[in-house]
Motif scaffolding. Structure first.
Motif, short mmCIF file in Angstrom:
data_model
loop_
_atom_site.label_atom_id
_atom_site.label_comp_id
_atom_site.label_asym_id
_atom_site.label_seq_id
_atom_site.Cartn_x
_atom_site.Cartn_y
_atom_site.Cartn_z
N UNK A 39 0.82 -1.21 0.00
CA UNK A 39 0.00 0.00 0.00
C UNK A 39 0.85 1.27 0.00
N UNK A 40 0.37 2.32 -0.68
CA UNK A 40 1.10 3.58 -0.70
C UNK A 40 0.85 4.44 0.54
N UNK A 41 -0.06 4.00 1.40
CA UNK A 41 -0.34 4.75 2.63
C UNK A 41 -0.49 3.78 3.80
N UNK A 42 -0.07 4.25 4.97
CA UNK A 42 -0.23 3.45 6.19
C UNK A 42 -1.67 3.54 6.67
N UNK A 43 -1.99 2.79 7.70
CA UNK A 43 -3.36 2.82 8.26
C UNK A 43 -3.75 4.21 8.75
N UNK A 44 -2.76 5.00 9.19
CA UNK A 44 -3.07 6.35 9.67
C UNK A 44 -2.99 7.41 8.56
N UNK A 45 -2.80 6.97 7.31
CA UNK A 45 -2.81 7.89 6.18
C UNK A 45 -1.46 8.45 5.76
N UNK A 46 -0.39 8.10 6.47
CA UNK A 46 0.95 8.59 6.11
C UNK A 46 1.41 7.92 4.81
N UNK A 47 2.13 8.67 4.00
CA UNK A 47 2.68 8.12 2.76
C UNK A 47 3.72 7.05 3.08
N UNK A 48 3.69 5.96 2.31
CA UNK A 48 4.64 4.86 2.46
C UNK A 48 5.38 4.70 1.14
N UNK A 49 6.70 4.77 1.19
CA UNK A 49 7.52 4.57 -0.01
C UNK A 49 7.81 3.10 -0.25
N UNK A 50 8.00 2.39 0.84
CA UNK A 50 8.34 0.97 0.73
C UNK A 50 7.93 0.22 1.98
N UNK A 51 7.73 -1.05 1.78
CA UNK A 51 7.48 -1.99 2.86
C UNK A 51 8.72 -2.86 2.94
N UNK A 52 9.23 -3.06 4.14
CA UNK A 52 10.40 -3.91 4.32
C UNK A 52 9.96 -5.14 5.10
N UNK A 53 10.16 -6.31 4.49
CA UNK A 53 9.83 -7.56 5.14
C UNK A 53 11.12 -8.28 5.49
N UNK A 54 11.52 -8.14 6.75
CA UNK A 54 12.70 -8.86 7.22
C UNK A 54 12.28 -10.31 7.47
N UNK A 55 13.22 -11.21 7.29
CA UNK A 55 12.87 -12.63 7.40
C UNK A 55 14.08 -13.45 7.82
N UNK A 56 13.80 -14.66 8.20
CA UNK A 56 14.84 -15.66 8.45
C UNK A 56 14.70 -16.68 7.32
N UNK A 57 15.71 -16.85 6.48
CA UNK A 57 15.54 -17.66 5.28
C UNK A 57 14.89 -19.03 5.49
N UNK A 58 15.38 -19.79 6.44
CA UNK A 58 14.81 -21.13 6.64
C UNK A 58 13.47 -21.10 7.36
N UNK A 59 13.36 -20.32 8.43
CA UNK A 59 12.11 -20.29 9.20
C UNK A 59 10.97 -19.68 8.40
N UNK A 60 11.25 -18.62 7.68
CA UNK A 60 10.20 -17.98 6.90
C UNK A 60 9.71 -18.90 5.80
N UNK A 61 10.63 -19.50 5.05
CA UNK A 61 10.21 -20.41 3.99
C UNK A 61 9.43 -21.59 4.57
N UNK A 62 9.90 -22.13 5.68
CA UNK A 62 9.19 -23.26 6.31
C UNK A 62 7.78 -22.85 6.71
N UNK A 63 7.60 -21.62 7.22
CA UNK A 63 6.26 -21.18 7.61
C UNK A 63 5.35 -21.09 6.38
N UNK A 64 5.88 -20.63 5.25
CA UNK A 64 5.09 -20.58 4.02
C UNK A 64 4.72 -21.98 3.55
N UNK A 65 5.71 -22.87 3.57
CA UNK A 65 5.46 -24.25 3.15
C UNK A 65 4.43 -24.93 4.04
#
Length: 152
Positions: A39-65
């Motif tokens: 989304x280009x705006x946050x829940x409070x209406x502020x402009x958002x340039x990017x979303x950053x999704x930090x992850x743990x390679x093995x744990x994150x992939x396992x959770x998706x699987x």
């Protein structure tokens, strides 16, 4: 039955993902897909340039699987696909592709809905919105947890 989950550090093409799934599901009568966008705006209406999704390679992939496999086991589907971005995602870019194929539409709709409710609340990510006003960590909302609760 075919179940695939993938973690992507860069952009992906949801239409190509859908085309591959439709081809794989040629004996089915229904394919349902969902594409989530940054989304280009946050829940409070502020402009958002990017979303950053930090992850743990093995744990994150396992959770998706795990979520994908559980959807396939729960619903009468032949195909389940999950593609989820990680890292920096620009506003308007696809974050997630979740899809299911089945002989009949109801199972495909339910599986796709289930996938998103679980991904939103249980996939192992640390999410941060960044924009002109700064950075802010984001968490699933009460509504997100209520949606997931429908499946318990």
């Amino acid at each position: 039955m075919s179940v695939r989950a993938r973690l992507e550090a860069g952009p992906f093409d949801p239409s190509a993902e859908l085309a591959r799934l439709v081809e794989a599901a040629s004996n089915d009568g229904a394919v349902v897909s969902f594409v989530g966008l940054a989304r280009p705006q946050s829940k409070d209406g502020a402009n958002v340039d990017r979303l950053v999704l930090e992850h743990h390679p093995r744990l994150t992939l396992k959770s998706l699987e795990d979520i994908a496999v559980e959807a396939a086991e729960r619903f009468d589907v032949s195909q389940v696909r999950v593609v989820h971005r990680c890292g920096e995602i620009g506003a308007g870019e696809p974050i997630v592709f979740a899809a299911a194929a089945s002989a009949h539409r109801r199972a495909a709709f339910e599986a796709a809905d289930y996938l998103m409710d679980r991904l939103k609340t249980e996939a192992v990510f640390w999410k941060r919105e960044e924009g002109p006003a700064g950075a802010s960590w984001i968490e699933p909302t009460e509504a997100d947890y209520a949606d997931r609760g429908r499946w318990e």
